[in-house]
Design a protein around this motif. Structure first.
Motif, PDB file in Angstrom:
ATOM      1  N   LEU A  13    -148.674 -76.074 -73.822  1.00 23.55           N
ATOM      2  CA  LEU A  13    -147.839 -75.165 -74.115  1.00 23.55           C
ATOM      3  C   LEU A  13    -147.717 -74.420 -73.044  1.00 23.55           C
ATOM      4  O   LEU A  13    -146.761 -73.435 -72.740  1.00 23.55           O
ATOM      5  N   LEU A  14    -148.296 -74.295 -72.641  1.00 27.21           N
ATOM      6  CA  LEU A  14    -149.086 -73.343 -71.220  1.00 27.21           C
ATOM      7  C   LEU A  14    -147.838 -73.773 -70.699  1.00 27.21           C
ATOM      8  O   LEU A  14    -146.981 -72.364 -69.689  1.00 27.21           O
ATOM      9  N   MET A  15    -147.783 -74.848 -70.109  1.00 28.64           N
ATOM     10  CA  MET A  15    -146.630 -75.423 -68.967  1.00 28.64           C
ATOM     11  C   MET A  15    -145.251 -74.189 -69.476  1.00 28.64           C
ATOM     12  O   MET A  15    -144.565 -74.321 -68.340  1.00 28.64           O
ATOM     13  N   ALA A  18    -144.798 -70.778 -69.448  1.00 24.63           N
ATOM     14  CA  ALA A  18    -144.747 -70.692 -68.067  1.00 24.63           C
ATOM     15  C   ALA A  18    -143.497 -70.831 -67.212  1.00 24.63           C
ATOM     16  O   ALA A  18    -142.576 -69.764 -66.342  1.00 24.63           O
ATOM     17  N   ILE A  19    -142.964 -71.970 -67.382  1.00 22.02           N
ATOM     18  CA  ILE A  19    -141.494 -72.045 -66.799  1.00 22.02           C
ATOM     19  C   ILE A  19    -140.344 -71.054 -67.805  1.00 22.02           C
ATOM     20  O   ILE A  19    -139.543 -70.578 -66.561  1.00 22.02           O
ATOM     21  N   ASN A  20    -140.773 -71.360 -69.020  1.00 16.71           N
ATOM     22  CA  ASN A  20    -139.961 -70.281 -69.900  1.00 16.71           C
ATOM     23  C   ASN A  20    -139.558 -68.836 -68.575  1.00 16.71           C
ATOM     24  O   ASN A  20    -138.423 -68.220 -68.462  1.00 16.71           O
ATOM     25  N   ILE A  21    -141.165 -68.518 -68.682  1.00 18.81           N
ATOM     26  CA  ILE A  21    -140.677 -66.879 -68.235  1.00 18.81           C
ATOM     27  C   ILE A  21    -140.669 -66.463 -67.353  1.00 18.81           C
ATOM     28  O   ILE A  21    -139.696 -65.529 -66.646  1.00 18.81           O
ATOM     29  N   VAL A  22    -140.736 -67.822 -66.167  1.00 16.06           N
ATOM     30  CA  VAL A  22    -140.469 -67.697 -65.055  1.00 16.06           C
ATOM     31  C   VAL A  22    -138.282 -66.865 -64.589  1.00 16.06           C
ATOM     32  O   VAL A  22    -138.408 -67.204 -64.028  1.00 16.06           O
ATOM     33  N   SER A  23    -138.587 -68.930 -65.334  1.00 19.20           N
ATOM     34  CA  SER A  23    -137.025 -69.016 -64.925  1.00 19.20           C
ATOM     35  C   SER A  23    -136.112 -67.918 -65.758  1.00 19.20           C
ATOM     36  O   SER A  23    -135.301 -67.571 -65.123  1.00 19.20           O
ATOM     37  N   ALA A  24    -136.339 -67.149 -66.872  1.00 18.11           N
ATOM     38  CA  ALA A  24    -135.740 -65.876 -67.343  1.00 18.11           C
ATOM     39  C   ALA A  24    -135.621 -64.938 -67.041  1.00 18.11           C
ATOM     40  O   ALA A  24    -135.034 -64.273 -66.245  1.00 18.11           O
ATOM     41  N   ALA A  25    -136.354 -64.779 -66.189  1.00 21.11           N
ATOM     42  CA  ALA A  25    -137.047 -63.281 -64.839  1.00 21.11           C
ATOM     43  C   ALA A  25    -135.538 -63.804 -64.087  1.00 21.11           C
ATOM     44  O   ALA A  25    -135.058 -62.842 -63.454  1.00 21.11           O
ATOM     45  N   VAL A  26    -136.330 -64.790 -63.399  1.00 18.18           N
ATOM     46  CA  VAL A  26    -134.912 -65.353 -62.143  1.00 18.18           C
ATOM     47  C   VAL A  26    -133.678 -65.125 -62.448  1.00 18.18           C
ATOM     48  O   VAL A  26    -132.956 -65.172 -61.979  1.00 18.18           O
ATOM     49  N   LEU A  27    -133.519 -65.978 -64.253  1.00 16.50           N
ATOM     50  CA  LEU A  27    -132.207 -65.775 -64.329  1.00 16.50           C
ATOM     51  C   LEU A  27    -131.198 -64.465 -63.900  1.00 16.50           C
ATOM     52  O   LEU A  27    -130.550 -64.326 -64.122  1.00 16.50           O
ATOM     53  N   LYS A 181    -133.669 -77.636 -70.115  1.00 15.90           N
ATOM     54  CA  LYS A 181    -134.004 -79.049 -70.359  1.00 15.90           C
ATOM     55  C   LYS A 181    -134.989 -79.591 -69.250  1.00 15.90           C
ATOM     56  O   LYS A 181    -136.344 -80.702 -69.218  1.00 15.90           O
ATOM     57  N   VAL A 182    -135.241 -78.713 -67.611  1.00 15.74           N
ATOM     58  CA  VAL A 182    -136.192 -78.976 -66.983  1.00 15.74           C
ATOM     59  C   VAL A 182    -137.340 -78.701 -66.963  1.00 15.74           C
ATOM     60  O   VAL A 182    -137.850 -79.040 -67.026  1.00 15.74           O
ATOM     61  N   SER A 183    -137.700 -77.238 -67.588  1.00 13.75           N
ATOM     62  CA  SER A 183    -139.065 -77.309 -68.270  1.00 13.75           C
ATOM     63  C   SER A 183    -139.752 -78.108 -68.762  1.00 13.75           C
ATOM     64  O   SER A 183    -140.866 -77.680 -68.420  1.00 13.75           O
ATOM     65  N   ILE A 184    -138.668 -78.214 -70.601  1.00 18.09           N
ATOM     66  CA  ILE A 184    -139.850 -79.388 -70.734  1.00 18.09           C
ATOM     67  C   ILE A 184    -140.236 -80.414 -70.107  1.00 18.09           C
ATOM     68  O   ILE A 184    -141.089 -81.476 -70.380  1.00 18.09           O
ATOM     69  N   ILE A 185    -138.421 -81.623 -69.550  1.00 13.27           N
ATOM     70  CA  ILE A 185    -139.273 -82.833 -68.506  1.00 13.27           C
ATOM     71  C   ILE A 185    -140.586 -82.345 -67.514  1.00 13.27           C
ATOM     72  O   ILE A 185    -141.153 -83.353 -68.005  1.00 13.27           O
ATOM     73  N   SER A 186    -140.167 -81.330 -66.422  1.00 15.78           N
ATOM     74  CA  SER A 186    -141.326 -81.306 -66.256  1.00 15.78           C
ATOM     75  C   SER A 186    -142.494 -81.015 -66.521  1.00 15.78           C
ATOM     76  O   SER A 186    -143.986 -81.223 -66.394  1.00 15.78           O
ATOM     77  N   ALA A 187    -142.852 -80.233 -67.285  1.00 17.45           N
ATOM     78  CA  ALA A 187    -143.859 -79.780 -68.082  1.00 17.45           C
ATOM     79  C   ALA A 187    -143.597 -80.950 -68.552  1.00 17.45           C
ATOM     80  O   ALA A 187    -146.056 -81.682 -68.605  1.00 17.45           O
TER      81      ALA A 187
END
Lengths: 483, 221
Positions: A13-15, A18-27, A181-187
């Motif tokens: 869940l944490l992963m 985290a990935i979503n928050i970071v990618s949302a900011a970057v995007l 997709k990447v976030s789910i797979i990498s997590a």
């Protein structure tokens, strides 16, 4: 929930979070940057369009050689301007500032139909110095509009250009999908790695668990091998220490129970031996028809003898039991006085057996229960008497020893005993020579009693002996403090 | 004459057993430790060995092992009540065991059983005009067979085997009816009266007040 499940789910869940928050900011920041670039582009286009519009008006006025062009003429110029443009390449519209009606436009139909655009247009107050930039969603596309006003031939016009920025939005959506997709797979991958790590790290725990169960189940002998991380090594070490102490205590309790069992078995045996003789001879006297006087004397004699043995056994037992229960009264006692009393008490027995008792005593006072100490020494002297043959000597000594202690010893020149016998001699009911001891009326409790008395006084009892040469029993005890 | 070897370290118990054996006419020889007991057992020819377990030098089990070859029946005398010890003794080939302390007649009864098993007791006992054939379960008075119930037969045989000994009602009960029999001593009295009547033993099988009965031996009259 198990620890590994807990760790796995929470890390997953944490992963993702985290990935979503970071990618949302970057995007969103890259999207904003792209939009800003498009804004410059849109403003340039607007300026190009408005410049060509005003140029066309000036050119027409000079060509027609008029002072001022009418509204209709301006509208025509605008229409021509749009007519000349490639349709759909760029969208632009010219509206009259008064009634907000379309004067001329190209590719603006869809935008004009939007109610949002209508509201925007209604609230727009003409300002020729600034450009307003808005983005309107049109169907699936996004349009960036640049709005400003200009005065042409005395009339105010609102000029709007629109730029299709759908690509940017589409790109943003595509990137967002990709990131998701990447976030789910990498997590998933990271969590899996974490899960494996956790399981490997926790493996010693299940091993510990198995061992703990085994120890709890009564297998006190096993020890845990120290493996895994420092914490597990430490835990294993402590578990081993615990198992050690459990094993020690269990062994101690077992020893106590065993000793007690042996004591009771021996006691039963010691009681049954005289009882067998008593019952047997008593029965014989009862059932035999003719008993001669000699037989009667013999049978009754044995019964009396064995009964005395039982009496002495029960007496010794009582002493042994009483020692454990009652509190002893410790008083300073002069050893010399005790020695004198013992000499007096033993003199008839000694002369009967043809033995001599030598005593030597230094000036010693000990803290002791006088009666118990006397009983201890009597027992030792009695043993010496039993072991000695006629004409031998017995020595009773007391002298100062080291560390404020004194050494009292009873030495005889009797039969002595083997090393094997010395080891067992303090056990209740142990007799070095059974038949000899029984003839002398012993029950095998004397030294056990002595040891108990010694332990009550915090003293140590030790035996040295050599077969045929004699035995020395020594008592090492604390002297009383000198006042 | 039946000779019995007594291996027992307590002098008084050995003496007592010897005296008990002498009242039924068995001869006893005493040895006070395991080693000399085993030697004596191998040397002499004994009908039975009474063997204590806790012995100096060699314990009873070790003695048992070493004298196995001579084939003499062995009865253990033990102060222990541990079942494991009894089983061990019996497994080693002992015929029986007796737990100390014991009564004189119990010892004799056990000895009789073992001797009978090894066919060393007399099969017929003659007592005046009376002849008891134990093997064939027949008793004759002046040559004429007498009708006795099995229990009555057992009672008279017991008395014949223990002449001149005062037998308590309890002893007779357990010997004839078995140890588990919880009968009354009245049963014993009735059987004794029947035996007296049928065999004409009114003067011989006498009642001892408060104790039981005794069959006077033939020569003591």
């Amino acid at each position: 929930m198990k620890l590994w499940q807990n760790i796995f789910l929470s890390s997953l869940l944490l992963m993702i979070l985290a990935i979503n928050i970071v990618s949302a900011a970057v995007l969103s920041s890259s999207h904003k940057m792209l939009l800003e670039r498009e804004q410059t582009h849109a403003v340039n286009e607007y300026e190009f369009f408005s410049a060509s519009f005003s140029n066309a008006v000036i050119y027409e006025r000079l060509r027609a050689d008029e002072v001022i062009l009418s509204e209709e003429q301006v509208a025509e110029i605008a229409s021509e301007l749009f007519f000349g443009r490639e349709k759909g390449a760029n969208r632009a519209a010219v509206l009259s500032a008064d009634d907000r009606k379309l004067v001329a436009g190209s590719g603006f139909d869809q935008i004009m139909e939007l109610s949002e655009f209508g509201d925007y247009l209604d609230s727009y107050s003409p300002d020729p110095d600034t450009c307003q930039i808005r983005i309107f969603p049109v169907g699936k596309a996004h349009m960036m509009t640049v709005t400003s006003s200009m005065t042409v031939e005395g009339n105010d016009y609102i000029v709007i250009t629109a730029l299709d920025v759908s690509d940017i939005y589409a790109m943003r959506d595509r990137q967002r999908d990709f990131v998701r997709k990447v976030s789910i797979i990498s997590a998933g991958i990271v969590s899996l790695i974490l899960l494996i790590t956790v399981i490997i790290l926790l493996r010693p725990l299940s091993r510990l668990n198995i061992y703990t169960k085994a120890i709890a189940g009564g297998n006190y002998k096993i020890r845990i091998r120290k493996k895994g991380s420092i914490e597990f090594r430490e835990l294993s070490g402590n578990m081993n220490i615990m198992a050690d102490s459990i094993q020690r205590n269990a062994a101690r309790l077992e020893k106590i129970a065993e000793d007690r069992q042996t004591f009771i078995a021996n006691l039963a045996h010691e009681m049954k031996t005289p009882l067998t003789s008593i019952l047997g001879f008593g029965d014989l006297l009862r059932i035999k028809k003719n008993v001669t006087d000699d037989e009667r004397m013999e049978y009754a004699g044995v019964i009396v003898e064995e009964t005395k043995r039982l009496r002495s056994l029960s007496g010794k037992l009582m002493e042994l039991v009483a020692l454990g229960g009652t509190e002893t009264e410790m008083k300073p006692v002069a050893l010399r006085e005790i020695f004198r009393d013992l000499e007096t008490a033993f003199s008839p027995q000694l002369s009967k057996n043809g033995l001599t008792l030598y005593t030597s005593c230094e000036e010693i006072t000990v803290n002791a229960d006088e009666e118990l100490l006397k009983s201890l020494l009597s027992n030792l002297i009695e043993n010496a008497v039993k072991a000695s043959s006629e004409g031998k000597r017995i020595a009773l000594n007391a002298r100062h020893s080291d560390e404020g202690r004194c050494l009292i010893s009873v030495t005889d020149e009797g039969i002595g005993m083997s090393q094997e016998a010395i080891e067992k001699v303090f056990q209740p009911f142990y007799m070095v020579d059974k038949s000899r001891s029984r003839k002398a009326g012993g029950a095998g409790l004397g030294l056990a009693l002595c040891e108990k008395i010694a332990s009550v006084h915090g003293a140590e009892l030790s035996v040295t002996s050599e077969i045929g040469k004699g035995t020395t029993v020594s008592l090492l005890m604390k002297e009383a403090d000198k006042q | 004459m039946i000779s019995i070897l007594i291996i027992e370290d307590d002098v008084n118990i050995a003496k007592m057993i010897k005296a008990t054996l002498s009242i039924v006419g068995y001869s006893g020889t005493c040895r006070y430790d395991g080693r000399s007991g085993a030697e004596e057992a191998m040397k002499g020819s004994y009908d039975l060995i009474l063997l204590d377990i806790m012995l100096p030098e060699m314990n009873g089990f070790e003695v048992m092992e070493s004298i196995k070859s001579c084939g003499t029946p062995v009865i253990f005398l033990t102060a222990m009540q541990d079942v494991a010890d009894k089983v061990k003794g019996l497994r080693l080939g002992a015929e029986d065991y007796i737990v100390k302390p014991f009564e004189a007649l119990e010892l004799l009864a056990r000895i009789d059983v073992v001797l009978r098993r090894s066919e060393k007791t007399r099969d017929t006992i003659t007592y005046g005009d009376l002849t008891a054939d134990i093997g064939r379960h027949i008793i004759t008075l002046k040559g004429q067979p007498v009708q006795l119930t099995p229990k009555e037969f057992d009672v008279i045989v017991y008395f014949l085997q223990h002449q001149d000994i005062a037998v308590t009602r309890e002893r007779l009960l357990s010997a004839v009816w078995g140890y588990e029999f919880e009968g009354e001593s009245r049963t014993v009295d009735i059987h004794v009266q029947q035996v007296r009547r049928k065999l004409g033993l009114k003067d011989k099988l006498i009642t001892i007040p408060k104790l039981g009965y005794r069959l006077e031996s033939q020569d003591s009259v």
